[in-house]
Design a protein around this motif. Structure first.
Motif, PDB file in Angstrom:
ATOM      1  N   TYR A  97       0.829  -1.208   0.000  1.00  0.00           N
ATOM      2  CA  TYR A  97       0.000   0.000   0.000  1.00  0.00           C
ATOM      3  C   TYR A  97       0.863   1.258   0.000  1.00  0.00           C
ATOM      4  O   TYR A  97       0.666   2.166  -0.803  1.00  0.00           O
ATOM      5  CB  TYR A  97      -0.937   0.004   1.223  1.00  0.00           C
ATOM      6  N   GLU A  98       1.840   1.275   0.896  1.00  0.00           N
ATOM      7  CA  GLU A  98       2.683   2.476   1.039  1.00  0.00           C
ATOM      8  C   GLU A  98       3.542   2.723  -0.192  1.00  0.00           C
ATOM      9  O   GLU A  98       3.781   3.884  -0.566  1.00  0.00           O
ATOM     10  CB  GLU A  98       3.570   2.330   2.283  1.00  0.00           C
ATOM     11  N   LYS A 115      -6.290   6.991  -0.487  1.00  0.00           N
ATOM     12  CA  LYS A 115      -6.752   5.652  -0.124  1.00  0.00           C
ATOM     13  C   LYS A 115      -7.614   5.055  -1.242  1.00  0.00           C
ATOM     14  O   LYS A 115      -7.425   3.909  -1.656  1.00  0.00           O
ATOM     15  CB  LYS A 115      -7.528   5.694   1.185  1.00  0.00           C
ATOM     16  N   MET A 119      -6.299   1.848  -3.571  1.00  0.00           N
ATOM     17  CA  MET A 119      -7.039   0.589  -3.590  1.00  0.00           C
ATOM     18  C   MET A 119      -7.579   0.297  -4.992  1.00  0.00           C
ATOM     19  O   MET A 119      -7.652  -0.856  -5.406  1.00  0.00           O
ATOM     20  CB  MET A 119      -8.167   0.602  -2.548  1.00  0.00           C
ATOM     21  N   ALA A 131      -2.340  -5.716   0.362  1.00  0.00           N
ATOM     22  CA  ALA A 131      -1.952  -4.322   0.602  1.00  0.00           C
ATOM     23  C   ALA A 131      -1.061  -4.152   1.827  1.00  0.00           C
ATOM     24  O   ALA A 131      -0.201  -3.275   1.852  1.00  0.00           O
ATOM     25  CB  ALA A 131      -3.202  -3.450   0.746  1.00  0.00           C
ATOM     26  N   ARG A 132      -1.255  -5.006   2.846  1.00  0.00           N
ATOM     27  CA  ARG A 132      -0.473  -4.848   4.082  1.00  0.00           C
ATOM     28  C   ARG A 132       0.878  -5.541   4.057  1.00  0.00           C
ATOM     29  O   ARG A 132       1.640  -5.448   5.013  1.00  0.00           O
ATOM     30  CB  ARG A 132      -1.237  -5.460   5.259  1.00  0.00           C
TER      31      ARG A 132
END
Ligand code: ADP
Ligand code: ADP
Length: 228
Positions: A97-98, A115, A119, A131-132
């Protein structure tokens, strides 16, 4: 939209990597750049995103001569194009994600928009569920999908890819190509250096062949053209 006029690149060690290239690539095209190792493909491509500066000649990107771009304008110019590398170049300490969000955070987009947009592009590359995770927790193909998501998060008009399937197995390479096809279908110009004969000969697009720093062939729906 991308136009090179009489472009030369001589490196400080005396090697002339690009030797008088004239080419024009229009908005929405998909272009493969092929040729033997050392032919000048990377140099050609690097000059398009201003990683290398030509020794002489003009490179117009949307009418701006980036050969003459002031250093402080380079980051602004780069925001309008995406770059995908063979070795992914993800930030190892940041999550998927980052990594994708980073380009939007730099330009201080609204957090809600960031965000939503991150996504959205992770969904496009089928990685929303990861994503994490950190890049090291992903396969090569997944890492390349993250890097593609990163390249398009700013909605650039052009994506430049230097051997994006060079480190991937055949099945994974086809998956990656499907994503580039989808991005191209949505109107984004793709310029891709590749050694992948199967792909070039199957998903037909314009082929520019470079040898010894010169364009030796430029064909719509061309083939790879070199022996395996
Ligand atoms: P390709 O991508 O087709 O393999 P490159 O553009 O990487 O070709 O290289 C073209 C030529 O320029 C080669 O002879 C290569 O050794 C040389 N070259 C590439 N990058 C540099 C550099 N940073 N400094 C000096 N010579 C370089
Ligand atoms: P869910 O509610 O199912 O987690 P979200 O859309 O909120 O769905 O988030 C999906 C993934 O994106 C989650 O794995 C989450 O960790 C990650 N994510 C969302 N926002 C951020 C953020 N600001 N920083 C890092 N990761 C985030």
């Amino acid at each position: 939209m991308i136009e090179m006029q009489n472009v030369y690149k001589k490196y400080p060690n005396g090697v002339t990597a690009v030797s008088g290239i004239d080419v024009r690539i229009n908005q929405g095209e998909f272009v493969y750049v092929v040729g033997p190792s050392g032919a000048g493909k990377s140099t050609f491509i690097k000059m398009m995103y201003r990683e290398e500066v030509p020794t002489s000649g003009t490179i117009l990107i949307n009418g701006v001569n980036i050969a003459k771009l002031k250093l402080k304008r380079v980051p602004i110019f780069r925001r309008n194009l995406g770059v995908v590398f063979q070795d992914f170049k993800l930030l190892p300490m940041k999550t998927v994600y980052e990594n994708v969000a980073f380009a939007l955070e730099v330009i201080e987009e609204h957090p809600k928009y960031i965000k939503k947009r991150v996504m959205e592009v992770l969904d496009l590359v089928n990685l929303k569920h990861k994503a994490r995770m950190l890049p090291t927790e992903l396969s090569g193909g997944e890492q390349q999908r993250v890097s593609i998501a990163r390249s398009i998060v700013n909605s650039p008009k052009v994506v430049i890819a230097d051997e994006p399937t060079g480190n991937l197995d055949p099945d994974t390479s086809w998956e990656i190509m499907k994503i580039f096809e989808e991005i191209n279908t949505r109107g984004t110009t793709i310029v891709m250096a590749t050694h992948n004969r199967e792909i070039v000969n199957t998903i037909r697009h314009r082929v520019i062949a470079i040898e010894e720093g010169r364009i030796v062939r430029d064909e719509q729906r061309g083939d790879y053209g070199y022996e395996a």
